[in-house]
Design a protein around this motif. Sequence first.
Motif, short mmCIF file in Angstrom:
data_model
loop_
_atom_site.label_atom_id
_atom_site.label_comp_id
_atom_site.label_asym_id
_atom_site.label_seq_id
_atom_site.Cartn_x
_atom_site.Cartn_y
_atom_site.Cartn_z
N GLU A 1 -1.36 18.28 -21.33
CA GLU A 1 -2.58 18.72 -20.96
C GLU A 1 -4.07 18.78 -21.23
O GLU A 1 -5.03 18.94 -20.86
CB GLU A 1 -2.37 20.36 -19.53
N THR A 2 -3.71 19.49 -22.22
CA THR A 2 -4.41 19.74 -23.05
C THR A 2 -4.50 19.02 -24.77
O THR A 2 -5.49 18.83 -25.30
CB THR A 2 -4.52 21.02 -23.99
N THR B 1 -4.03 26.18 -32.13
CA THR B 1 -5.48 26.29 -31.66
C THR B 1 -4.26 26.63 -29.81
O THR B 1 -3.90 26.42 -29.54
CB THR B 1 -6.21 25.00 -31.53
N ASN C 1 -4.93 24.50 -27.23
CA ASN C 1 -4.40 23.19 -27.14
C ASN C 1 -3.28 23.16 -27.51
O ASN C 1 -2.47 22.09 -27.37
CB ASN C 1 -5.51 22.22 -26.94
N ASN D 1 -5.75 15.79 -25.53
CA ASN D 1 -7.34 14.76 -25.50
C ASN D 1 -8.24 16.15 -26.33
O ASN D 1 -8.31 15.56 -27.35
CB ASN D 1 -7.91 14.81 -24.31
N ALA D 2 -8.38 17.69 -25.66
CA ALA D 2 -9.03 18.49 -26.77
C ALA D 2 -8.08 19.15 -28.07
O ALA D 2 -9.12 18.78 -28.86
CB ALA D 2 -9.10 19.53 -25.53
N LEU D 3 -6.38 18.54 -27.62
CA LEU D 3 -6.38 19.08 -29.18
C LEU D 3 -7.15 17.75 -30.62
O LEU D 3 -7.06 18.22 -31.29
CB LEU D 3 -5.14 19.15 -29.01
N GLU E 1 -9.89 18.14 -31.75
CA GLU E 1 -9.75 19.84 -32.81
C GLU E 1 -9.81 18.77 -34.40
O GLU E 1 -9.89 18.80 -34.99
CB GLU E 1 -9.51 20.21 -32.54
#
Length: 268
Positions: free
Chosen positions: A169-170, A92, A94, A172-174, A177
Amino acid sequence: MAFGKQKHSKQDNEADGTDAVVPVGRGDVQGDEPAAGGELEGPFDLEDFDDPETAAVGRLDLGSVLIPMPDAGQVQVELNETGAPSAVWVITPNGRFTVAAYAAPKSAGLWREVASELAEALRKDTPNVSIETGPWGREVVGLSEGAVRFIGVDGYRWMIRCVVNGPRETFNALAAEARKTLVDTVVRRDSTPLPVRTPLPVQLPEPMLEQLRAAAAQAAAQAQQGQPPTAAPAGPPVPPVPTEPASEPVARRSQGSAMQQFRGVTGG
């Protein structure tokens, strides 16, 4: 950690007095009681469905696991030394994550043992390692220039390990998902007896196999022309699920172009 089987039916199933009918749920780190906030819906066992064919609807069928794909998600296939698929990474914007299933006892507890071993192995390469509490219990987190998170779920005769790997940097979003995929993942575990911790086989859909063959042909053509294959970034170290003995190394993987192949990042 709660585990077991639960049919997807409008009527409740009757317990037979032998195997408890309990859905996989939110487990805390220390015990088997679900944590506050209610139970999760999955991951599921294929036998949870009255009609197994419905399990494939809206999910990518990889043989031992059927996973829903996130928005903007793509796949990359990891091959073993014989050229057979050993893992499928979901990519993704992220980062990346992979969901794999392993043979396990009927009783819960394998993930707790594996998580401790993974944390010990990860500390050899990444000093900043911690064990956190997630929706299903223990999660192992390693931080360096990037980040890696191991999420595990104990099921009925199977264990899921999800590896989440990406930039800090990404991250938490990953992880969000990956958890969204896990909560709707289905495990296909047949009745074949297997040693505990044996990876359940990965099988690719035919369209994906065709793309993989095209990638191999393209890589071979590039090699004949003296062009280097397109490489994917390795990312932070990711130790394998320890087997018996626990020091079994990860094999190197080849790299393609149309569907890029990852090298084993623990073997150099």
